[in-house]
Scaffold this motif. Structure first.
Motif, PDB file in Angstrom:
ATOM      1  N   VAL A  59       0.844  -1.199   0.000  1.00 18.93           N
ATOM      2  CA  VAL A  59       0.000   0.000   0.000  1.00 18.93           C
ATOM      3  C   VAL A  59       0.878   1.247   0.000  1.00 18.93           C
ATOM      4  CG1 VAL A  59      -1.883  -1.162   1.202  1.00 18.93           C
ATOM      5  CG2 VAL A  59      -0.140   0.044   2.531  1.00 18.93           C
ATOM      6  N   GLU A  60       0.292   2.357  -0.406  1.00 17.70           N
ATOM      7  CA  GLU A  60       1.005   3.628  -0.406  1.00 17.70           C
ATOM      8  C   GLU A  60       0.377   4.564   0.603  1.00 17.70           C
ATOM      9  OE1 GLU A  60       2.356   7.164  -3.506  1.00 17.70           O
ATOM     10  OE2 GLU A  60       1.849   5.168  -4.251  1.00 17.70           O
ATOM     11  N   LYS A  61       1.199   5.075   1.507  1.00 18.54           N
ATOM     12  CA  LYS A  61       0.728   5.974   2.547  1.00 18.54           C
ATOM     13  C   LYS A  61       1.728   7.094   2.734  1.00 18.54           C
ATOM     14  CE  LYS A  61      -0.962   6.014   7.323  1.00 18.54           C
ATOM     15  NZ  LYS A  61      -1.190   5.207   8.543  1.00 18.54           N
ATOM     16  N   ASP A  62       1.240   8.327   2.653  1.00 15.57           N
ATOM     17  CA  ASP A  62       2.100   9.513   2.784  1.00 15.57           C
ATOM     18  C   ASP A  62       3.246   9.487   1.779  1.00 15.57           C
ATOM     19  OD1 ASP A  62       0.543  10.353   4.936  1.00 15.57           O
ATOM     20  OD2 ASP A  62       1.762   9.243   6.379  1.00 15.57           O
ATOM     21  N   GLY A  63       2.922   8.991   0.576  1.00 15.60           N
ATOM     22  CA  GLY A  63       3.922   8.979  -0.476  1.00 15.60           C
ATOM     23  C   GLY A  63       4.931   7.851  -0.379  1.00 15.60           C
ATOM     24  N   LYS A  64       4.757   6.981   0.586  1.00 20.29           N
ATOM     25  CA  LYS A  64       5.680   5.872   0.766  1.00 20.29           C
ATOM     26  C   LYS A  64       4.944   4.543   0.639  1.00 20.29           C
ATOM     27  CE  LYS A  64       8.714   8.448   3.917  1.00 20.29           C
ATOM     28  NZ  LYS A  64       9.339   8.447   5.276  1.00 20.29           N
ATOM     29  N   LYS A  65       5.621   3.555   0.070  1.00 20.08           N
ATOM     30  CA  LYS A  65       5.040   2.224  -0.060  1.00 20.08           C
ATOM     31  C   LYS A  65       5.454   1.348   1.118  1.00 20.08           C
ATOM     32  CE  LYS A  65       4.658   2.225  -5.081  1.00 20.08           C
ATOM     33  NZ  LYS A  65       5.013   1.534  -6.355  1.00 20.08           N
ATOM     34  N   ALA A  66       4.506   0.586   1.603  1.00 18.85           N
ATOM     35  CA  ALA A  66       4.776  -0.297   2.738  1.00 18.85           C
ATOM     36  C   ALA A  66       3.853  -1.502   2.686  1.00 18.85           C
ATOM     37  CB  ALA A  66       4.586   0.457   4.055  1.00 18.85           C
ATOM     38  N   ASN A  67       4.231  -2.545   3.381  1.00 20.69           N
ATOM     39  CA  ASN A  67       3.398  -3.746   3.447  1.00 20.69           C
ATOM     40  C   ASN A  67       2.262  -3.559   4.451  1.00 20.69           C
ATOM     41  OD1 ASN A  67       4.884  -5.212   1.572  1.00 20.69           O
ATOM     42  ND2 ASN A  67       6.279  -6.017   3.114  1.00 20.69           N
ATOM     43  N   ASP A  68       1.107  -4.068   4.116  1.00 20.40           N
ATOM     44  CA  ASP A  68      -0.031  -4.055   5.023  1.00 20.40           C
ATOM     45  C   ASP A  68      -0.639  -5.457   5.038  1.00 20.40           C
ATOM     46  OD1 ASP A  68      -1.885  -3.134   6.798  1.00 20.40           O
ATOM     47  OD2 ASP A  68      -3.201  -2.238   5.290  1.00 20.40           O
TER      48      ASP A  68
END
Length: 218
Positions: A43-52
């Protein structure tokens, strides 16, 4: 065939117990697991991609209770609830399930954040009127709701897509319907947090402990 029915229920509850034990490894003793399969997504949050992580959740439902009131996911979205399956003419485990569920219902009789949803698997016979009479017979308090819905919908939500239980019509077993004695604990996000052997009073008491744990997190 009756012995096969109880063997099937026993095997299901054993597998649940093993599964529950395995996912509890390396968990804090006061931290209830989220049961079922999970999916890791990017997912992308605050312009950053991370695992959810996407966890198993109870699918949408809409059934009618003993007072002819509709009950859906939205009605329990802010509550901890316990779900199980039964039918009023059940000649085998249902009286024992009702006895142990009543222990839990009485324990949380005045807790507005908790409710019990018992689903009949005999929709044609167990009308709201029949369910209302059954609720009175077992001494159910107001936090215990008895639900009737289309057979296919109830059987589907009982299984692996829903409460990790099972229910089916089976003319070869006493009463004509087969089901497990599982009590399934669900949190406010629709996640399954515990499955208990409803025929075992000690498991019912364990459910009480776990319900209190979830309530303290609200």
């Amino acid at each position: 065939m009756q012995s096969f029915k109880f063997l099937k229920a026993a095997l299901l509850l054993f597998s649940i117990s093993v599964f529950h034990s395995c996912i509890n490894q390396n968990k804090d003793k006061d931290d209830l697991p989220i049961m079922g399969e999970k999916e890791i997504v990017l997912v992308e949050k605050d312009g950053k991609k991370a695992n959810d992580t996407i966890y198993h959740t109870i699918p949408a439902f809409r059934f009618v209770d003993q007072d002819s009131v509709w009950v859906s996911n939205e009605d329990v979205a802010d509550k901890i609830y316990l779900a199980d399956f039964f039918f009023t003419r059940c000649p085998t485990i249902c009286p024992l399930l009702a006895k142990n569920m009543l222990i839990i219902a009485k324990e949380f009789e005045h807790e507005k954040r908790f409710v019990i949803l018992s689903h009949t698997i005999d929709d044609k016979h167990d009308t709201p009127t029949v369910l209302r009479d059954y609720a009175k017979k077992v001494g159910a308090p107001l936090n215990w709701r008895f639900l009737n819905g289309p057979q296919n919908a109830v059987y589907k939500i009982a299984g692996k897509e829903g409460y990790f239980s099972y229910a089916e019509e089976n003319p070869d077993v006493p009463g004509g319907f087969d089901h497990s004695g599982a009590f399934t604990l669900v949190d406010t996000k629709g996640h399954v947090r515990g499955v208990y052997d409803g025929t075992n009073e000690e498991d019912a008491k364990k459910a009480i402990v776990d319900i209190r744990k979830l309530l303290t997190q609200l």
